[in-house]
Design an enzyme around this catalytic site. Structure first.
Site, PDB file in Angstrom:
ATOM      1  CG  ASP A  19      -2.063  -1.098   1.090  1.00 24.08           C
ATOM      2  OD1 ASP A  19      -2.231  -1.654  -0.069  1.00 24.08           O
ATOM      3  OD2 ASP A  19      -2.361  -1.594   2.254  1.00 24.08           O
ATOM      4  CG  HIS A  20       1.083   3.699   1.971  1.00 18.09           C
ATOM      5  ND1 HIS A  20       0.775   4.763   1.207  1.00 18.09           N
ATOM      6  CD2 HIS A  20      -0.004   3.462   2.746  1.00 18.09           C
ATOM      7  CE1 HIS A  20      -0.504   5.116   1.305  1.00 18.09           C
ATOM      8  NE2 HIS A  20      -1.244   4.295   2.428  1.00 18.09           N
ATOM      9  CB  CYS A  21       7.629   3.284   0.316  1.00 20.89           C
ATOM     10  SG  CYS A  21       7.266   3.750  -1.551  1.00 20.89           S
TER      11      CYS A  21
END
Length: 160
Positions: free
Chosen positions: A149-151
């Site tokens: 979803d996100h780094c």
């Protein structure tokens, strides 16, 4: 490879197991390399591989230079392969006298064999960063994809 080791004087090896587990012993220690992991053994390093059960995979050899991480540029620390996720061998040494220990070497495309009276894995410690290493491909973060979803989520998962 009982009482036998190999080293490549021509280039680095990238070892990719596809099935089965490789227990790799080097002058720097031991590594257990499983499917979905890669292992790099640099030029001139002695190593031995033991397997249990059915095993197969691939070996890539590079001649011109060593494997190295690309510059991350604008991606920064949150993409591709993070240097902290590359693992070096667990320290281990073998103080063993063996009559006829075989050392197989590859030099300029030809194989040579020599014998010695001790294990080459008798190195107690080392200094520097020229060591074999392994990397779990599940930690690789592709950019502009939906693997995470996100780094930040990918970074936190590698710490757990």
């Amino acid at each position: 490879m009982k009482d036998k080791c190999f080293y490549n004087a021509d280039g680095d090896f990238l070892i990719v197991p596809q099935q089965g587990v490789l227990d790799i012993t080097t002058e720097f220690g031991k590594m257990r390399v499983e499917p979905n992991e890669i292992c790099v053994i640099q030029q001139g390093m002695r190593f031995s591989v033991s397997v249990s059960g059915s095993t197969r995979g691939y070996i890539l050899e590079v001649f011109a230079a060593h494997f190295q991480l690309p510059y991350l540029g604008p991606i920064g620390a949150n993409g591709l392969a993070n240097p902290r996720d590359f693992l070096c061998p667990v320290a281990w040494y073998e103080d063993k006298d063996v009559k006829g220990y075989q050392v197989v070497s590859k030099f300029q495309g030809h194989l040579f064999q020599a014998e010695q009276n001790h294990s080459p894995f008798d190195v107690v410690g080392w200094h520097g960063s020229y060591v074999p290493y392994k990397y779990n491909l599940a930690l690789f973060m592709v950019v502009n994809a939906v693997q995470f979803d996100h780094c930040e989520t990918a970074c936190l998962n590698s710490w757990v």
